[in-house]
Write a protein that holds these residues in place. Structure first.
Motif, PDB file in Angstrom:
ATOM      1  N   VAL A 604      -2.752  -0.403   5.882  1.00 20.15           N
ATOM      2  CA  VAL A 604      -1.692   0.584   6.005  1.00 20.15           C
ATOM      3  C   VAL A 604      -1.863   2.090   5.471  1.00 20.15           C
ATOM      4  O   VAL A 604      -1.265   3.272   5.720  1.00 20.15           O
ATOM      5  CB  VAL A 604      -0.304   0.327   5.444  1.00 20.15           C
ATOM      6  N   GLY A 605      -3.281   1.891   4.774  1.00 20.46           N
ATOM      7  CA  GLY A 605      -3.699   3.488   4.264  1.00 20.46           C
ATOM      8  C   GLY A 605      -2.509   4.082   3.243  1.00 20.46           C
ATOM      9  O   GLY A 605      -2.227   5.153   3.077  1.00 20.46           O
ATOM     10  N   ALA A 606      -2.100   3.219   2.286  1.00 20.87           N
ATOM     11  CA  ALA A 606      -1.080   3.649   1.372  1.00 20.87           C
ATOM     12  C   ALA A 606      -1.731   4.306   0.118  1.00 20.87           C
ATOM     13  O   ALA A 606      -2.041   4.012  -0.647  1.00 20.87           O
ATOM     14  CB  ALA A 606      -0.374   2.408   0.717  1.00 20.87           C
ATOM     15  N   LEU A 607      -1.760   5.538   0.390  1.00 21.75           N
ATOM     16  CA  LEU A 607      -2.419   6.769  -0.506  1.00 21.75           C
ATOM     17  C   LEU A 607      -1.800   6.714  -1.873  1.00 21.75           C
ATOM     18  O   LEU A 607      -2.626   6.773  -2.801  1.00 21.75           O
ATOM     19  CB  LEU A 607      -2.449   8.075   0.152  1.00 21.75           C
ATOM     20  N   ASN A 608      -0.416   6.642  -1.882  1.00 17.85           N
ATOM     21  CA  ASN A 608       0.066   6.331  -3.228  1.00 17.85           C
ATOM     22  C   ASN A 608       0.050   5.485  -4.095  1.00 17.85           C
ATOM     23  O   ASN A 608      -0.070   5.590  -5.294  1.00 17.85           O
ATOM     24  CB  ASN A 608       1.685   7.048  -3.151  1.00 17.85           C
ATOM     25  N   PHE A 609      -0.057   4.405  -3.443  1.00 14.71           N
ATOM     26  CA  PHE A 609      -0.217   3.173  -3.999  1.00 14.71           C
ATOM     27  C   PHE A 609      -1.571   2.389  -4.493  1.00 14.71           C
ATOM     28  O   PHE A 609      -1.896   1.712  -5.113  1.00 14.71           O
ATOM     29  CB  PHE A 609       0.397   1.932  -3.278  1.00 14.71           C
ATOM     30  N   LEU A 610      -2.536   2.871  -3.585  1.00 20.00           N
ATOM     31  CA  LEU A 610      -3.821   2.234  -3.467  1.00 20.00           C
ATOM     32  C   LEU A 610      -4.715   2.542  -4.913  1.00 20.00           C
ATOM     33  O   LEU A 610      -5.130   1.627  -5.520  1.00 20.00           O
ATOM     34  CB  LEU A 610      -4.740   2.933  -2.461  1.00 20.00           C
ATOM     35  N   PRO A 611      -4.410   3.886  -5.419  1.00 20.98           N
ATOM     36  CA  PRO A 611      -5.031   3.792  -6.809  1.00 20.98           C
ATOM     37  C   PRO A 611      -4.381   2.761  -8.194  1.00 20.98           C
ATOM     38  O   PRO A 611      -5.603   2.276  -8.670  1.00 20.98           O
ATOM     39  CB  PRO A 611      -4.756   5.148  -7.162  1.00 20.98           C
ATOM     40  N   LEU A 612      -3.275   2.528  -8.029  1.00 21.47           N
ATOM     41  CA  LEU A 612      -2.776   1.506  -8.849  1.00 21.47           C
ATOM     42  C   LEU A 612      -3.377   0.126  -8.551  1.00 21.47           C
ATOM     43  O   LEU A 612      -3.877  -0.624  -9.362  1.00 21.47           O
ATOM     44  CB  LEU A 612      -1.396   1.594  -8.716  1.00 21.47           C
ATOM     45  N   ALA A 613      -3.177  -0.017  -7.209  1.00 19.64           N
ATOM     46  CA  ALA A 613      -3.821  -1.411  -6.751  1.00 19.64           C
ATOM     47  C   ALA A 613      -5.385  -1.602  -7.144  1.00 19.64           C
ATOM     48  O   ALA A 613      -5.624  -2.504  -7.572  1.00 19.64           O
ATOM     49  CB  ALA A 613      -3.601  -1.851  -5.237  1.00 19.64           C
ATOM     50  N   LEU A 614      -5.912  -0.660  -6.927  1.00 23.15           N
ATOM     51  CA  LEU A 614      -7.533  -0.739  -7.160  1.00 23.15           C
ATOM     52  C   LEU A 614      -7.824  -0.723  -8.710  1.00 23.15           C
ATOM     53  O   LEU A 614      -8.744  -1.464  -8.968  1.00 23.15           O
ATOM     54  CB  LEU A 614      -8.013   0.742  -6.530  1.00 23.15           C
ATOM     55  N   GLY A 615      -6.990  -0.270  -9.341  1.00 23.91           N
ATOM     56  CA  GLY A 615      -7.221  -0.087 -10.930  1.00 23.91           C
ATOM     57  C   GLY A 615      -6.923  -1.570 -11.442  1.00 23.91           C
ATOM     58  O   GLY A 615      -7.777  -2.256 -12.119  1.00 23.91           O
ATOM     59  N   TYR A 616      -5.888  -2.244 -10.812  1.00 18.68           N
ATOM     60  CA  TYR A 616      -5.581  -3.611 -11.394  1.00 18.68           C
ATOM     61  C   TYR A 616      -6.508  -4.538 -10.878  1.00 18.68           C
ATOM     62  O   TYR A 616      -6.993  -5.526 -11.474  1.00 18.68           O
ATOM     63  CB  TYR A 616      -4.144  -4.023 -10.577  1.00 18.68           C
ATOM     64  N   ARG A 617      -7.179  -4.351  -9.573  1.00 20.26           N
ATOM     65  CA  ARG A 617      -8.272  -5.145  -9.046  1.00 20.26           C
ATOM     66  C   ARG A 617      -9.305  -4.974  -9.866  1.00 20.26           C
ATOM     67  O   ARG A 617     -10.148  -5.916 -10.014  1.00 20.26           O
ATOM     68  CB  ARG A 617      -8.469  -4.674  -7.516  1.00 20.26           C
ATOM     69  N   ALA A 618      -9.640  -3.683 -10.307  1.00 15.52           N
ATOM     70  CA  ALA A 618     -10.751  -3.411 -11.053  1.00 15.52           C
ATOM     71  C   ALA A 618     -10.731  -4.275 -12.237  1.00 15.52           C
ATOM     72  O   ALA A 618     -11.537  -4.659 -12.852  1.00 15.52           O
ATOM     73  CB  ALA A 618     -11.010  -1.907 -11.147  1.00 15.52           C
ATOM     74  N   ALA A 619      -9.549  -4.154 -13.102  1.00 12.43           N
ATOM     75  CA  ALA A 619      -9.680  -4.937 -14.226  1.00 12.43           C
ATOM     76  C   ALA A 619      -9.724  -6.426 -13.942  1.00 12.43           C
ATOM     77  O   ALA A 619     -10.578  -7.154 -14.834  1.00 12.43           O
ATOM     78  CB  ALA A 619      -7.855  -4.780 -14.803  1.00 12.43           C
ATOM     79  N   MET A 620      -9.175  -6.810 -12.846  1.00 13.15           N
ATOM     80  CA  MET A 620      -9.471  -8.281 -12.576  1.00 13.15           C
ATOM     81  C   MET A 620     -11.015  -8.659 -12.661  1.00 13.15           C
ATOM     82  O   MET A 620     -11.469  -9.756 -13.034  1.00 13.15           O
ATOM     83  CB  MET A 620      -8.905  -8.757 -11.300  1.00 13.15           C
TER      84      MET A 620
END
Length: 922
Positions: A604-620
Motif C-alpha cells: 500500500v506504500g505506507a510511507l509513515n509506517f514502513l520505516p518502523l516495519a523495516l526496522g523491526y524486520r532488520a532486527a529480526m
C-alpha cells in the motif's frame, strides 16, 4: 542582466550556469540528475531556472511553482508538475495509477498512500523520459504543499539511471517545512553578485549619474542581491540617487523588496490593483477564471494592460507573477473589505461541481459573520480532502469551519476534529492550539475525555518518555465513563508510555500503571486483539511473567490472525506486539508480524509506517544471522526517514553494530545511553546496556560485560531484560562471580519456562551449562544446540556451538571441540559477527588446528555492494524481473538494470542464474 560572459546569459553566474548545463547533459545521457538552487529572496534563483529552461534543447520541460496560499492543499504542487503527463497514466502499474488518480481528484477512492503516489510519479517521469529527456523545474519550492514536497524529494532520491533532471529553487530564509524536505540533495548556494558584477548591473539600470558612494552603499546594503539592485532603485529620483540615501532600513531584505512592489502597486489604477489582487488570491493561475472574475468586479480590459506594463505580471496560458513577492504584496496591501469582495467573486466564478472545494475555500475567505451552511460545506470539503490523503488540507478546512460555526457546541466538535487532523498531518503545535480553542466552548463529558486523550497522544508523539504518562492515565479515567472501548485503548497507550519511560525515577513504574489499568472496563465480547493485549500486558507487569504469559500468547496469536486479513490493528499496535513477542521469546511471532508489516507497507506504500516495519524486520534478520539484509533494510528505513523527517529509529543499527563487533559500536551505544537519559526514555538506557553486554562478550571483555549486564537487568525493561539475563550469566560465569551468574539464571529460568519456545529453552539450557560440570554440562550444551536448531535465532545457535567448543577444549576433548568451534567460526564469520568469530578462531588455534585465513573477507565482499545493490541482487537471484524488483523497491526498471550491471561487475558474474551462487558466500 546582460552577461559579460558570452553564451551564459546571466551576469556573474558562470559557475551556476555550468552546473545547470551539466544537469541537462547528465539527463540526456541517462543519468538521473537532481539539483537544489538555494538562496534568499531575489538573489536570482528564478533567473537561473529560466536559463535552464532556455538551454535544455531537445528536452521536454515540466514546470511547477510553489504557491504560499496552496501550502495546505495536498498534492497541489505535484498536480501542477504532472498535468502534462496525465495522458500517460495508463502506462504505469495499476495500483500506482489508481493512487495518483485519487490524489489528483480524477477518481473517487480511499486515501492514497503517499509512498505509492511517490512511486507513481517516479514511474510516470521515467516512462515519459523513455521518449525524450525530461527536465522538471520547481520554483519557490519552499511553498509547495508538504505532500508534494515529500513526494518530489522521494523521487529525487531515487533518480539514478533515468533521463530525468529535477531542479528545485528554494528560498533560504523560508520557514516553511516544505523547503526542508530537500535537505541532503545536491545543492548550490546562490549568493549575491560579486561587487564588480553588482556595480555593473546597477549602473545598467540607473539613468543618469550615479554617485560612486551611493552606488557602493546600495551594493553593500543589498549584498549583491540582483532583484534588490533592480527594484530598490525604482521609484527613486535621479536626485536621490545622485545625492544620497537616507538611513538604511533595518527590515529584512525581503521586506524591502516587497516595499518597492507595494509602491509600484499603489501607483496603479484602482481597477488594475483589484485585478492584481484577484490574481494573487487565485493560486492556480487560471486565465479564463480570472476573466470571469474581472467581469463580476467590473474590471475593464485596460487593467490587464496596466499591470503587464508595470512589469508585475504576465497573462499567457497561465498567470505568472514577476516575483512571488508581487503576489504577497498585492494580497497584503489590499483593504480587507476589498479582499473579501475578490474572494466572493472568485467563489462565484469557480465551478461548483468540478471544483467545489476551492469554491468553498474562497467563500470562507469572503465570509465575515458565522455561517453554519458554509461551515458545514467546509467540513464536507475536509472529508473529501482526507479521503484523498490530504490531512493537512482537511485540518485547514476544519479550522476555518470552526471559525465560521455559530453554535458553540458544534464549534467545539469541529475544533477537536481540526486538532485531530492537524496532529495526524504532523502539526502537533497546531493541534494543541486548536484543542485550546475548543476548550473556550462548552464541552460535554465525551468531548472532554477525547480531547484529553488527543492531548496526551500529542505529548507522547513528541517525546516518547514518560511525560505523557499521567495525561494518558487521566484520559483513560475520563473515557471509562463515556467510551469503554477507547478507555481500554488509552490504558494500552499508558502502559506503552510507562514501558518507554522505564527506569527513570520521575515517572510511575510500569507495574503501578498496570495496576491502574486493571480498573479498565471489560473488553468486548468476543474480545478484540487490543483487548487481549491489554489484559495480557496488565497481568504480565502486575503479576509477573508466569501469570502473564498464558494471556499474552493468545493476544499475539490474535494479532497474527488479524495480520492475515485487515491488518490495521496489527500495524497500529506493532510497537507493542513486537515487545510482547520479545518478552515471550517468540521468534515465530516476530517473523510473522514483521513479514506482514513490511509486505503490507510495501503493497500500500505506507510511507509513515514502513520505516518502523523495516526496522523491526532488520532486527529480526540480525537475530537470524543475515546481517547483510539487515543492513540493507536499515539503510532503506533511514532513506525514508530522511524524506519524511520522522524521528530516527536507532535500535536496529546499534543491534547490528553490537553483534558485528563494529569499532564504532562502543561510542555510539554509550552516546545513545546519555541521549536517552536526556530525552526521558528509560527503556533505551537498559537497551543500551544490554547491547554493550553483547558487544563486550564478543570480545571476551567479561568484566566490562558484567558491569553493563548488571545495569541492564536492574529494571524490567520490556523485550530486553530476558535477553540481558542470558548475556549476564555468561559474563558473570567467565568473570568468576558465580553468585551473580546464579541469581541471573534463576530469573532467566522463570522467564524461559513461562515462554516455552525453543529459543527460550535453548538459551536457558546454554546458560545452565555455563554453571554446570561434567555430564550435566555436556547434556545441557547438546540440548541447547538441538533446541536452537529449531528456532530462527541462528546467532544464538552459533553462540551455543562456540560455548560448547570452548568447554570441550577445557575438558581436553580437543577433537570434539574442533567440530563445534569450526562450526561456530564458519557461522559467525559468515554472519559478519567478527568479534565472536575471532573468539572461535583463537579457541581453534588452542586445539592445535590451523585456521585458514580467507583471501577475500566476507565482510569486505558484502560491503563491496551498496545496500541497494545487495537488495537488487537478492531479488534478481530469486527470479524477479526488473519491473517486479522496481515495484518492490520503489525504483524504476532502468535503475534496476543499472544496479545489476554494477553487481555483475563486482561479483564477477555474467548472468542472473549465477547470482544465487555468488551471493551464497556473502
Amino acid at each position: 542582466m546582460a552577461s559579460s560572459s558570452p553564451g551564459r546569459g546571466l551576469r556573474g553566474r558562470r559557475g551556476e550556469c555550468v552546473a545547470l548545463d551539466e544537469v541537462t547533459a547528465g539527463a540526456r545521457a541517462g543519468q538521473g540528475q537532481v539539483l537544489v538552487l538555494r538562496g534568499e529572496a531575489g538573489v536570482g534563483k528564478s533567473a537561473l531556472v529560466e536559463y535552464l529552461v532556455r538551454s535544455a534543447t531537445g528536452c521536454q520541460i515540466l514546470r511547477a511553482v510553489g504557491v504560499e496560499s496552496e501550502m495546505e492543499l495536498a498534492f497541489a504542487g505535484l498536480h501542477q508538475l504532472c498535468t502534462p503527463l496525465m495522458g500517460r497514466l495508463d502506462r504505469i502499474p495499476g495500483p500506482q495509477r489508481d493512487a495518483l488518480s485519487v490524489a489528483f481528484g480524477l477518481r473517487a477512492g480511499s486515501a492514497p498512500d503517499r509512498f505509492l503516489v511517490g512511486l507513481a510519479v517516479l514511474s510516470l517521469l521515467a516512462e515519459a523520459a523513455e521518449e525524450q529527456p525530461l527536465v522538471c523545474v520547481v520554483d519557490d519550492a519552499q511553498w509547495l504543499d508538504q505532500v508534494s514536497a515529500q513526494t518530489l524529494a522521494f523521487v529525487a532520491r531515487r533518480l539514478l539511471a533515468e533521463r530525468v533532471a529535477l531542479v528545485f529553487a528554494v528560498r533560504t530564509s523560508a520557514s516553511a517545512a516544505a523547503g526542508d524536505q530537500f535537505a541532503g540533495l545536491r545543492e548550490i548556494a546562490v549568493r549575491g553578485l560579486h561587487d564588480d558584477d553588482a556595480r555593473a548591473l546597477l549602473e545598467s539600470v540607473v539613468p543618469g549619474r550615479l554617485d560612486e558612494r551611493i552606488r557602493d552603499r546600495i551594493v553593500a546594503e543589498t549584498r549583491g542581491n540582483p532583484l534588490a539592485l533592480l527594484e530598490l532603485t525604482r521609484g527613486l529620483s535621479a536626485a536621490e540617487l545622485a545625492g544620497g540615501f537616507g538611513r538604511p532600513d533595518a527590515r529584512p531584505l525581503a521586506s524591502q523588496i516587497e516595499e518597492s512592489y507595494l509602491r509600484r502597486i499603489g501607483s496603479l489604477p484602482v481597477a488594475a490593483q483589484r485585478l492584481l489582487l484577484a490574481a494573487a488570491a487565485e493560486p492556480v493561475g487560471d486565465v479564463p477564471l480570472l476573466r470571469r472574475v474581472a467581469e463580476r468586479l467590473d474590471i475593464d480590459a485596460d487593467a490587464a494592460g496596466a499591470v503587464e506594463a508595470a512589469g508585475l505580471i504576465e497573462f499567457g496560458t497561465r498567470v505568472r507573477f514577476r516575483h512571488p513577492l508581487v503576489r504577497s504584496a498585492a494580497y497584503r496591501a489590499a483593504d480587507p473589505t476589498v479582499r473579501r469582495d475578490v474572494h466572493r467573486a472568485l467563489a462565484e466564478a469557480t465551478d461548483s461541481v468540478f471544483d467545489s472545494d476551492r469554491r468553498a475555500w474562497h467563500r470562507a475567505h469572503a465570509a465575515v459573520d458565522p455561517d453554519e451552511g458554509l461551515a458545514g460545506e467546509l467540513e464536507r470539503s475536509a472529508g473529501r480532502a482526507q479521503a484523498r490523503g490530504g490531512i493537512a488540507a482537511a485540518a485547514a478546512f476544519l479550522r476555518r469551519a470552526t471559525e465560521l460555526t455559530p453554535d458553540s457546541a458544534i464549534r467545539a466538535r469541529r475544533a477537536t476534529a481540526a486538532a485531530q487532523a492537524a496532529f495526524e498531518s504532523g502539526s502537533p503545535d497546531a493541534a494543541l492550539e486548536l484543542l485550546a480553542a475548543a476548550q473556550l466552548n462548552p464541552l460535554d463529558e465525551v468531548q472532554h475525555a477525547r480531547q484529553a486523550w488527543l492531548r496526551a497522544q500529542v505529548v507522547f508523539a513528541r517525546r516518547r518518555g514518560g511525560e505523557a504518562l499521567l495525561l494518558l492515565l487521566d484520559a483513560a479515567g475520563r473515557l471509562e465513563r463515556v467510551d469503554e472501548a477507547q478507555a481500554r485503548e488509552a490504558y494500552l497507550d499508558a502502559i506503552g508510555s510507562a514501558v518507554f519511560a522505564g527506569r527513570l525515577p520521575e515517572h510511575a513504574d510500569v507495574g503501578e500503571v498496570a495496576e491502574a489499568a486493571r480498573t479498565a472496563p471489560p473488553g468486548a465480547v468476543p474480545p478484540r486483539p487490543t483487548d487481549l493485549l491489554l489484559d495480557g500486558l496488565v497481568t504480565w507487569f502486575a503479576d509477573g511473567c508466569v501469570a502473564g504469559a498464558p494471556l499474552l500468547k493468545p493476544a499475539l496469536e490474535a494479532f497474527r490472525r488479524t495480520a492475515g486479513g485487515n491488518g490495521d490493528d496489527a500495524m497500529r499496535r506493532l510497537w507493542l506486539t513486537w515487545l510482547a513477542a520479545g518478552e515471550l521469546w517468540d521468534d515465530e511471532a516476530w517473523y510473522e508480524l514483521s513479514t506482514h508489516a513490511v509486505r503490507t507497507a510495501r503493497d500500500v506504500g505506507a510511507l509513515n509506517f514502513l520505516p518502523l516495519a523495516l526496522g523491526y524486520r532488520a532486527a529480526m534478520y540480525v537475530h537470524a544471522g543475515d546481517f547483510g539484509l539487515a543492513s540493507t533494510l536499515i539503510d532503506e528505513a533511514d532513506s525514508i526517514i530522511e524524506v519524511t523527517g520522522h524521528s530516527p529509529m536507532s535500535y536496529p543499527a546499534m543491534l547490528l553494530m553490537a553483534w558485528s563487533g563494529s569499532p564504532r559500536a562502543e561510542a555510539v551505544i554509550k552516546s545513545g545511553i546519555l541521549e536517552a537519559a536526556s530525552w526521558g526514555e528509560g527503556r533505551a538506557i537498559g537497551l543500551g546496556h544490554y547491547l554493550l553486554t553483547v558487544f563486550y562478550n564478543g570480545f571476551g571483555q567479561y568484566q566490562d560485560a558484567l558491569t553493563h549486564g548488571e545495569q541492564a537487568v536492574e529494571y524490567e525493561d520490556a523485550s530486553n531484560v530476558g535477553f540481558a539475563l542470558a548475556e549476564l550469566v555468561e559474563a558473570a560465569a567467565r568473570s568468576g562471580v558465580p553468585e551473580v551468574a546464579a541469581g541471573a539464571l534463576r530469573r532467566l529460568e522463570e522467564r524461559a519456562g513461562a515462554s516455552g519456545t525453543d529459543w527460550a529453552l535453548g538459551v536457558l539450557a546454554r546458560s545452565q551449562a555455563l554453571l554446570s560440570d561434567g555430564p550435566a554440562a555436556d547434556r545441557l550444551y547438546r540440548e541447547a544446540i538441538e533446541r536452537l536448531e529449531h528456532s530462527r535465532v541462528v546467532v544464538q545457535l552459533a553462540r551455543a556451538h562456540l560455548l560448547y567448543g570452548e568447554w570441550l577444549r577445557r575438558e581436553n576433548r580437543r577433537f570434539d571441540a574442533r567440530e563445534h568451534l569450526r562450526t561456530a567460526h564458519e557461522m559467525l564469520r559468515g554472519f559478519g559477527a567478527i568479534a565472536y568469530a575471532e573468539r572461535a578462531r583463537r579457541e581453534l588455534l588452542a586445539t592445535g588446528e590451523t585456521v585458514r585465513v580467507r583471501t577475500v573477507d566476507v565482510h569486505e565482499l558484502r560491503e563491496a555492494l551498496t545496500a541497494q545493490e545487495g537488495q537488487v541482487a537478492r531479488l534478481a537471484a530469486d527470479g524477479m524481473t526488473n519491473s517486479e524488483i522496481g515495484a518492490e523497491l520503489f525504483i524504476s526498471p532502468r535503475t534496476v538494470e543499472w544496479h545489476l550491471s554494477k553487481v555483475f561487475t563486482k561479483l564477477d558474474v555474467k548472468s542472473r542464474n549465477k547470482l544465487r551462487a555468488a551471493l551464497a558466500g556473502i
